[in-house]
Structures are given as structure tokens and as C-alpha cells.
Design an enzyme around this catalytic site. Structure first.
Site, PDB file in Angstrom:
ATOM      1  N   ASN A   1       0.920  -1.288  -0.058  1.00 21.20           N
ATOM      2  CA  ASN A   1       0.207   0.093  -0.030  1.00 21.20           C
ATOM      3  C   ASN A   1       0.860   1.214  -0.018  1.00 21.20           C
ATOM      4  O   ASN A   1       1.998   1.324   0.450  1.00 21.20           O
ATOM      5  CB  ASN A   1      -1.131  -0.177   1.034  1.00 21.20           C
ATOM      6  CG  ASN A   1      -0.465  -0.310   2.393  1.00 21.20           C
ATOM      7  OD1 ASN A   1       0.554  -0.857   2.748  1.00 21.20           O
ATOM      8  ND2 ASN A   1      -1.140   0.212   3.645  1.00 21.20           N
ATOM      9  N   VAL A   2       0.419   2.495  -0.701  1.00 17.46           N
ATOM     10  CA  VAL A   2       1.090   3.500  -0.912  1.00 17.46           C
ATOM     11  C   VAL A   2       0.179   4.531  -0.457  1.00 17.46           C
ATOM     12  O   VAL A   2      -0.903   4.945  -1.270  1.00 17.46           O
ATOM     13  CB  VAL A   2       1.723   3.728  -2.266  1.00 17.46           C
ATOM     14  CG1 VAL A   2       2.480   4.959  -2.494  1.00 17.46           C
ATOM     15  CG2 VAL A   2       2.729   2.375  -2.702  1.00 17.46           C
ATOM     16  N   GLU A   3       0.281   5.332   0.745  1.00 16.31           N
ATOM     17  CA  GLU A   3      -0.820   6.349   0.918  1.00 16.31           C
ATOM     18  C   GLU A   3      -0.390   7.727   0.628  1.00 16.31           C
ATOM     19  O   GLU A   3       0.647   7.992  -0.197  1.00 16.31           O
ATOM     20  CB  GLU A   3      -0.967   6.174   2.445  1.00 16.31           C
ATOM     21  CG  GLU A   3      -1.544   4.843   3.192  1.00 16.31           C
ATOM     22  CD  GLU A   3      -1.787   4.600   4.450  1.00 16.31           C
ATOM     23  OE1 GLU A   3      -1.370   5.655   5.356  1.00 16.31           O
ATOM     24  OE2 GLU A   3      -2.391   3.789   4.783  1.00 16.31           O
TER      25      GLU A   3
ATOM     26  N   CYS B   1      -3.969   0.789  -2.101  1.00 13.76           N
ATOM     27  CA  CYS B   1      -4.108  -0.512  -1.641  1.00 13.76           C
ATOM     28  C   CYS B   1      -2.813  -1.414  -2.356  1.00 13.76           C
ATOM     29  O   CYS B   1      -2.497  -1.125  -3.480  1.00 13.76           O
ATOM     30  CB  CYS B   1      -5.364  -1.224  -1.617  1.00 13.76           C
ATOM     31  SG  CYS B   1      -6.750  -0.861  -0.554  1.00 13.76           S
TER      32      CYS B   1
ATOM     33  N   GLU C   1      -3.338  -4.167  -3.410  1.00  8.23           N
ATOM     34  CA  GLU C   1      -3.639  -5.126  -4.577  1.00  8.23           C
ATOM     35  C   GLU C   1      -3.655  -4.009  -5.815  1.00  8.23           C
ATOM     36  O   GLU C   1      -3.232  -4.588  -7.115  1.00  8.23           O
ATOM     37  CB  GLU C   1      -5.020  -5.417  -4.357  1.00  8.23           C
ATOM     38  CG  GLU C   1      -5.184  -6.326  -3.351  1.00  8.23           C
ATOM     39  CD  GLU C   1      -5.414  -5.829  -1.977  1.00  8.23           C
ATOM     40  OE1 GLU C   1      -4.993  -4.816  -1.694  1.00  8.23           O
ATOM     41  OE2 GLU C   1      -5.968  -6.568  -0.929  1.00  8.23           O
TER      42      GLU C   1
ATOM     43  N   CYS D   1     -10.240  -5.798   0.547  1.00 10.75           N
ATOM     44  CA  CYS D   1     -11.212  -4.889   0.687  1.00 10.75           C
ATOM     45  C   CYS D   1     -12.144  -5.323  -0.543  1.00 10.75           C
ATOM     46  O   CYS D   1     -11.656  -5.575  -1.595  1.00 10.75           O
ATOM     47  CB  CYS D   1     -10.854  -3.441   0.765  1.00 10.75           C
ATOM     48  SG  CYS D   1     -10.202  -2.567  -0.597  1.00 10.75           S
TER      49      CYS D   1
ATOM     50  N   CYS E   1     -10.759  -3.813  -3.882  1.00 11.21           N
ATOM     51  CA  CYS E   1      -9.778  -4.690  -4.428  1.00 11.21           C
ATOM     52  C   CYS E   1     -10.114  -6.003  -5.106  1.00 11.21           C
ATOM     53  O   CYS E   1      -9.466  -6.348  -5.935  1.00 11.21           O
ATOM     54  CB  CYS E   1      -8.567  -4.785  -3.393  1.00 11.21           C
ATOM     55  SG  CYS E   1      -7.755  -3.304  -3.157  1.00 11.21           S
TER      56      CYS E   1
HETATM   57  N1  THU Z   1      -5.215  -1.881   2.620  1.00  9.42           N
HETATM   58  C1  THU Z   1      -4.751  -2.747   1.405  1.00  9.42           C
HETATM   59  O1  THU Z   1      -3.732  -2.314   0.972  1.00  9.42           O
HETATM   60  N2  THU Z   1      -5.472  -3.543   1.219  1.00  9.42           N
HETATM   61  C2  THU Z   1      -6.422  -4.184   1.648  1.00  9.42           C
HETATM   62  O2  THU Z   1      -7.278  -5.043   1.020  1.00  9.42           O
HETATM   63  C3  THU Z   1      -7.143  -3.256   2.785  1.00  9.42           C
HETATM   64  C4  THU Z   1      -6.672  -2.093   3.316  1.00  9.42           C
HETATM   65  C5  THU Z   1      -4.550  -0.648   3.017  1.00  9.42           C
HETATM   66  C6  THU Z   1      -5.273   0.582   2.741  1.00  9.42           C
HETATM   67  C7  THU Z   1      -4.765   1.606   3.873  1.00  9.42           C
HETATM   68  O3  THU Z   1      -3.467   1.911   3.283  1.00  9.42           O
HETATM   69  C8  THU Z   1      -4.612   0.657   4.858  1.00  9.42           C
HETATM   70  O4  THU Z   1      -4.448  -0.610   4.615  1.00  9.42           O
HETATM   71  C9  THU Z   1      -5.445   0.890   6.058  1.00  9.42           C
HETATM   72  O5  THU Z   1      -6.703   0.796   5.426  1.00  9.42           O
END
Ligand code: THU
Length: 136
Positions: free
Chosen positions: A48-50, A59, A61, A92, A95
């Protein structure tokens, strides 16, 4: 090869854990790593890259699908993702749809509850077949 038993989920979990260490998650403090096995035997990963504009965060994915395309494309046979506590998490909803676009006929997914399929996690998915000329 379609059987879930034939998939080395331990190798996928190891790859997902390594990818998790590359995550950029300063806002949620929830790093995620994902790994998938392609039909031609490659293991691809994502993290994940916020973003400071929170809603733009990607996410794990999302970046995994980018890796899929960048490393030769193809379809996904197996998938898993993990958090920094080493727990297996379930993709999620958004994804699941991303994965569906590139899923092999059966996409095995390892979740905390065990191995399941994308079809079970996203039944009656909207997909490319819905966009044929006759359906428009
Ligand atoms: N996140 C994912 O990378 N994949 C998922 O399927 C669920 C959530 C990440 C998104 C966010 O950066 C962090 O988890 C908290 O929600």
C-alpha cells in the site's frame, strides 16, 4: 493446475511479507503487502502507498496489479495479503473488483479463515463481459 493444494501459499506469504516492508503507510500506520501467483508461474507483489490527500491512497492490490502489467501481464491463479502483525487479511471490496479483472478462471485466495476463491468473495461480479456491444 487449478487445485488450491498445488499452490505454495507459504512462498506467497513470504513474498507478501517482504513487500509489506516497502509499504508507505504513515497515515494509517497499517502497512500491507500482497503477493500473487500468475498462470505462467511468476510471483508478483504489491504494497500500500498512502497519500497526504488520504482518499488517494493505493491499496497493496493496486500496486500489485501494476506489477502484473509491468512484468508481462497474464492472469492471477493465487493471492494473499498480510499486515505488519503477520496476519493474513482479506482484500477490501474495491480490491476484489481489481483482482477480478485479471483473475484466472479460478483465483485461489488465502484469507485468515482459510483458502477460498475470488468467486466466493465476489459473487456475480460485474466484469468485461458486461460491456459487450449487445449489452450497451
Ligand atoms: N489496505 C490494503 O492495502 N489492502 C486491503 O485489502 C485492505 C486495506 C490498506 C489501505 C490503507 O493504506 C491501509 O490498508 C488501512 O486501511
Amino acid at each position: 493446475m487449478t487445485a488450491a493444494q498445488a499452490v505454495d501459499f507459504e512462498a506467497l506469504t513470504t513474498a507478501a511479507t517482504e513487500a509489506m516492508h516497502a509499504a508507505y503507510a504513515p497515515y494509517s500506520d497499517y502497512p500491507v503487502g500482497a503477493a500473487a501467483l500468475t498462470e505462467d508461474g511468476r510471483i508478483i507483489t504489491g504494497c500500500n502507498v498512502e497519500n497526504a490527500s488520504y482518499g488517494l491512497g493505493l491499496c497493496a492490490e493496486c500496486t500489485l496489479i501494476g506489477q502484473l502489467r509491468l512484468t508481462g501481464g497474464g492472469r492471477l491463479r493465487a493471492f494473499t495479503c498480510v499486515n505488519s502483525a503477520g496476519e493474513t487479511i482479506t482484500p477490501c471490496g474495491r480490491c476484489r473488483q481489481l483482482l477480478a479483472e485479471f483473475a484466472a478462471e479460478t483465483l485461489w485466495i488465502k484469507t485468515a479463515a482459510g483458502v477460498t476463491t475470488l468467486q466466493a468473495l465476489l459473487p456475480e461480479a460485474f466484469g468485461p463481459a458486461d460491456l459487450t456491444a449487445e449489452n450497451r
